[in-house]
Design an enzyme around this catalytic site. Sequence first.
Site, PDB file in Angstrom:
ATOM      1  N   VAL A 257       2.046 -10.430   5.095  1.00 27.41           N
ATOM      2  CA  VAL A 257       2.119 -11.656   4.458  1.00 27.41           C
ATOM      3  C   VAL A 257       3.111 -12.488   4.956  1.00 27.41           C
ATOM      4  CG1 VAL A 257       2.480 -12.816   2.151  1.00 27.41           C
ATOM      5  CG2 VAL A 257       1.196 -10.771   2.241  1.00 27.41           C
TER       6      VAL A 257
ATOM      7  N   GLY B 173       0.953  -1.161  -0.004  1.00 25.27           N
ATOM      8  CA  GLY B 173       0.172  -0.054   0.023  1.00 25.27           C
ATOM      9  C   GLY B 173       0.890   1.248  -0.011  1.00 25.27           C
TER      10      GLY B 173
ATOM     11  N   ILE C 118       5.329  -2.632   8.569  1.00 28.48           N
ATOM     12  CA  ILE C 118       6.358  -2.629   7.692  1.00 28.48           C
ATOM     13  C   ILE C 118       6.428  -1.097   7.172  1.00 28.48           C
ATOM     14  CG2 ILE C 118       7.182  -3.414   5.498  1.00 28.48           C
ATOM     15  CD1 ILE C 118       6.081  -6.005   6.105  1.00 28.48           C
TER      16      ILE C 118
ATOM     17  N   THR D  45      11.395   9.594 -12.091  1.00 32.42           N
ATOM     18  CA  THR D  45      11.016   8.456 -12.982  1.00 32.42           C
ATOM     19  C   THR D  45      10.025   7.420 -12.051  1.00 32.42           C
ATOM     20  OG1 THR D  45      13.180   7.476 -13.148  1.00 32.42           O
ATOM     21  CG2 THR D  45      12.289   8.926 -15.154  1.00 32.42           C
TER      22      THR D  45
ATOM     23  N   SER E 153       0.977  -3.474   5.485  1.00 33.77           N
ATOM     24  CA  SER E 153       1.263  -3.565   6.901  1.00 33.77           C
ATOM     25  C   SER E 153       1.873  -2.339   7.238  1.00 33.77           C
ATOM     26  CB  SER E 153       2.229  -4.691   6.849  1.00 33.77           C
ATOM     27  OG  SER E 153       3.066  -4.735   8.150  1.00 33.77           O
TER      28      SER E 153
ATOM     29  N   LYS F 282       5.477  21.961 -10.962  1.00 30.53           N
ATOM     30  CA  LYS F 282       6.927  21.790 -11.312  1.00 30.53           C
ATOM     31  C   LYS F 282       6.919  21.864 -12.801  1.00 30.53           C
ATOM     32  CE  LYS F 282      10.256  18.007 -11.788  1.00 30.53           C
ATOM     33  NZ  LYS F 282      10.622  16.802 -11.800  1.00 30.53           N
TER      34      LYS F 282
ATOM     35  N   ALA G  18       2.816   2.991  -5.256  1.00 29.76           N
ATOM     36  CA  ALA G  18       2.349   1.686  -6.203  1.00 29.76           C
ATOM     37  C   ALA G  18       1.263   1.092  -6.041  1.00 29.76           C
ATOM     38  CB  ALA G  18       3.648   0.779  -6.435  1.00 29.76           C
TER      39      ALA G  18
ATOM     40  N   ALA H  98       8.541  14.202  -6.370  1.00 28.68           N
ATOM     41  CA  ALA H  98       8.624  15.146  -7.768  1.00 28.68           C
ATOM     42  C   ALA H  98       7.957  14.039  -8.918  1.00 28.68           C
ATOM     43  CB  ALA H  98       9.860  15.593  -8.071  1.00 28.68           C
TER      44      ALA H  98
HETATM   45  P1  FAD Z   1       6.663   0.934  -0.831  1.00 29.79           P
HETATM   46  O1  FAD Z   1       6.515   2.466  -0.505  1.00 29.79           O
HETATM   47  O2  FAD Z   1       8.073   0.414  -0.024  1.00 29.79           O
HETATM   48  O3  FAD Z   1       5.642   0.143  -0.313  1.00 29.79           O
HETATM   49  C1  FAD Z   1       5.535  -1.185   0.011  1.00 29.79           C
HETATM   50  C2  FAD Z   1       4.480  -1.442   0.419  1.00 29.79           C
HETATM   51  O4  FAD Z   1       4.221  -2.835   0.702  1.00 29.79           O
HETATM   52  C3  FAD Z   1       3.968  -1.198   1.837  1.00 29.79           C
HETATM   53  O5  FAD Z   1       2.778  -0.522   1.966  1.00 29.79           O
HETATM   54  C4  FAD Z   1       4.605  -2.333   2.672  1.00 29.79           C
HETATM   55  O6  FAD Z   1       3.871  -2.131   3.905  1.00 29.79           O
HETATM   56  C5  FAD Z   1       4.045  -3.300   1.835  1.00 29.79           C
HETATM   57  N1  FAD Z   1       4.520  -4.809   2.267  1.00 29.79           N
HETATM   58  C6  FAD Z   1       5.755  -5.095   2.207  1.00 29.79           C
HETATM   59  N2  FAD Z   1       6.119  -6.198   2.540  1.00 29.79           N
HETATM   60  C7  FAD Z   1       4.795  -6.851   3.003  1.00 29.79           C
HETATM   61  C8  FAD Z   1       4.333  -7.937   3.670  1.00 29.79           C
HETATM   62  N3  FAD Z   1       5.429  -8.955   3.938  1.00 29.79           N
HETATM   63  N4  FAD Z   1       3.168  -8.020   3.914  1.00 29.79           N
HETATM   64  C9  FAD Z   1       2.123  -6.930   3.771  1.00 29.79           C
HETATM   65  N5  FAD Z   1       2.609  -5.752   3.136  1.00 29.79           N
HETATM   66  C10 FAD Z   1       3.984  -5.715   2.793  1.00 29.79           C
HETATM   67  N6  FAD Z   1       9.677   8.539  -7.551  1.00 29.79           N
HETATM   68  C11 FAD Z   1       9.195   9.684  -8.214  1.00 29.79           C
HETATM   69  O7  FAD Z   1       8.458   9.727  -8.968  1.00 29.79           O
HETATM   70  N7  FAD Z   1       9.821  10.750  -7.833  1.00 29.79           N
HETATM   71  C12 FAD Z   1      10.648  10.949  -6.813  1.00 29.79           C
HETATM   72  O8  FAD Z   1      11.263  12.314  -6.578  1.00 29.79           O
HETATM   73  C13 FAD Z   1      11.174  10.040  -6.195  1.00 29.79           C
HETATM   74  N8  FAD Z   1      12.284   9.954  -5.317  1.00 29.79           N
HETATM   75  C14 FAD Z   1      12.660   9.021  -4.511  1.00 29.79           C
HETATM   76  C15 FAD Z   1      13.736   9.038  -3.838  1.00 29.79           C
HETATM   77  C16 FAD Z   1      14.072   7.966  -3.022  1.00 29.79           C
HETATM   78  C17 FAD Z   1      15.465   8.225  -2.295  1.00 29.79           C
HETATM   79  C18 FAD Z   1      13.692   6.744  -3.403  1.00 29.79           C
HETATM   80  C19 FAD Z   1      14.038   5.498  -2.737  1.00 29.79           C
HETATM   81  C20 FAD Z   1      12.577   6.665  -4.318  1.00 29.79           C
HETATM   82  C21 FAD Z   1      11.967   7.788  -5.066  1.00 29.79           C
HETATM   83  N9  FAD Z   1      11.087   7.714  -5.933  1.00 29.79           N
HETATM   84  C22 FAD Z   1      10.812   8.629  -6.483  1.00 29.79           C
HETATM   85  C23 FAD Z   1      10.495   6.238  -6.176  1.00 29.79           C
HETATM   86  C24 FAD Z   1       9.096   6.362  -5.285  1.00 29.79           C
HETATM   87  O9  FAD Z   1       9.544   6.506  -3.943  1.00 29.79           O
HETATM   88  C25 FAD Z   1       8.704   4.833  -5.513  1.00 29.79           C
HETATM   89  O10 FAD Z   1       8.478   4.710  -7.170  1.00 29.79           O
HETATM   90  C26 FAD Z   1       7.229   4.871  -4.974  1.00 29.79           C
HETATM   91  O11 FAD Z   1       7.356   5.455  -3.524  1.00 29.79           O
HETATM   92  C27 FAD Z   1       6.584   3.627  -4.856  1.00 29.79           C
HETATM   93  O12 FAD Z   1       6.650   2.792  -3.904  1.00 29.79           O
HETATM   94  P2  FAD Z   1       6.352   1.296  -3.782  1.00 29.79           P
HETATM   95  O13 FAD Z   1       4.810   1.414  -3.288  1.00 29.79           O
HETATM   96  O14 FAD Z   1       6.717   0.395  -4.766  1.00 29.79           O
HETATM   97  O15 FAD Z   1       6.914   0.587  -2.452  1.00 29.79           O
END
Ligand code: FAD
Length: 494
Positions: free
Chosen positions: A173, A6, A36, A332, A33, A72, A9, A44
């Site tokens: 999970v 959550g 987590i 990106t 979770s 932006k 993405a 951005a």
């Molecule tokens: P996460 O935010 O890590 O979410 C993962 C989810 O999975 C969480 O809800 C967690 O609780 C859940 N989860 C994991 N394991 C389990 C489990 N076992 N059971 C149940 N739930 C679980 N993107 C941009 O477009 N612009 C930016 O400026 C930018 N800056 C960034 C700067 C940094 C330093 C980083 C690291 C990334 C940046 N990004 C940026 C990328 C962007 O942050 C991510 O693409 C975006 O936040 C998506 O993250 P996610 O949802 O894939 O993962």
Amino acid sequence: MAIIGGGTAGWMTATALAAHLSAENCTIRLVESEAIGTVGVGEATVPPIHRFHKGVGIAEEDFLRATKATIKLGIHFIDWLRPGADYVHPFGGFNIDGGDYAPRGFHHLLHADEAFDAYNVQIMAGRAGKFAPKAGGRDKALAYAYHFDAGLYAAFLRRIAEERGVSRVEGQVVDVERHPDTGFIAAVILADGSRIAADLFIDCSGFGGLLIERTLGAGYDDWSRWLPADRAVAVPSARHETPSLFTRSTARESGWQWRIPLQHRTGNGYVFSSAFLSEQAAADALLARLDAPALAEPRTLRFVTGRRRRSWIGNCVAIGLAGGFLEPLESTGIFLIQASIQHLLGLFPGRDCDPRLADRFNGEVAGVYEDCRDFIVAHYTCTEREDSEFWRYCKAMPLPDSLADRLDLFRTRGETLPPRGSFFGDLSWYAVLTGQGLTPGGNHPVASTLPDADRHKMLQRARAQVALQVAAMPDYAHFLAPFEATKDHSLAPA
Ligand code: FAD
């Protein structure tokens, strides 16, 4: 269908699928979770985000208020070519096409020593602190994106997705059941013993890739030889002036520092390579260079730049950090999430999850990642900087063949030739390559047949048109004021 995760993405995927799939045919559950948590950065964006918001029915005003977003118009790169030098990579294209004389892009009408800035309305508006969603004059839409609070964005999308029937399940999970014949994922098991079964699983579980990697072993292409940064230290600071219309990226001794202005605070981070700088030294350097007092303790994030070899296997599709990671230099991350969602919707499978659809998806997504990767690598390798071990490495590193070819074509005849459908078009490549000190090695042969006096007139007209459009725009502060009226002062430092 079950979405695991959550973060940005997970909730973007849930919102989009709920908007496009009928609730009678498809129930969507999202497991996340709180223990987590999420990465909580990613603030951005790039202009295609408008397409996402339009597709899921988000009104801009609601979004700006809910996420404390700002506008932006591009990225201001400071010290990337050499300390003291700067340039802007703006959104949009040139506000003029070269007509028959520049069939491959307006930049062919420019001589190598002529700046392009005055032909891009976004740069000129950003510098003047002017903004209106429409560019004025010809009433042409301005190319813009947003800076927003990542936590508030996920909460905003969650509200919309839940209103549209997505059910959220809190839990971790701990196990995965697979179908003995097909190897498909049959269900995930949560810590409290509950079992979530589904036909299709979307893995949005973040860097670890809970399903796509830990269960299905997709494999990972590590690109850190081209993008050596593997850490970021992030900290919010108090807002100290009217937000800039540009994200600021300042090259530092072992990486670069971002500054992302929001309505209520500023996001800051130092992206660096741990091979050249310690985490403590990076945090100290970041704190020493903030424009205003820090609002929290700095937080370090660790990553490996690269991409899953396959992001769709069987009945599991990885989106977001579970599918790969490119460092945030060109914002990106969210764009890659959106592109994956778009490709998934285009190839949406039936219960059999035909592997040919998966192959096609994997090829399409690989193309988008590689395209963005090459663009980001170009910023590092085209530089005059040799003032630290990090920059000496970047300047001399071997390049992906696709990028080496592109740079060669630019040096020999001023072509950028972005792949068809690429987000980073002619102007992006031109702005960054010239900003990073490359000289286009010539112009399209047809462009040189335009008599110089006609060329001057054409350029003068184009500059005047941009200047008129900018002059007609109100001050950006005026646009922002109604949204800032709901400012949350609790975040200001004591
Ligand atoms: P996460 O935010 O890590 O979410 C993962 C989810 O999975 C969480 O809800 C967690 O609780 C859940 N989860 C994991 N394991 C389990 C489990 N076992 N059971 C149940 N739930 C679980 N993107 C941009 O477009 N612009 C930016 O400026 C930018 N800056 C960034 C700067 C940094 C330093 C980083 C690291 C990334 C940046 N990004 C940026 C990328 C962007 O942050 C991510 O693409 C975006 O936040 C998506 O993250 P996610 O949802 O894939 O993962």
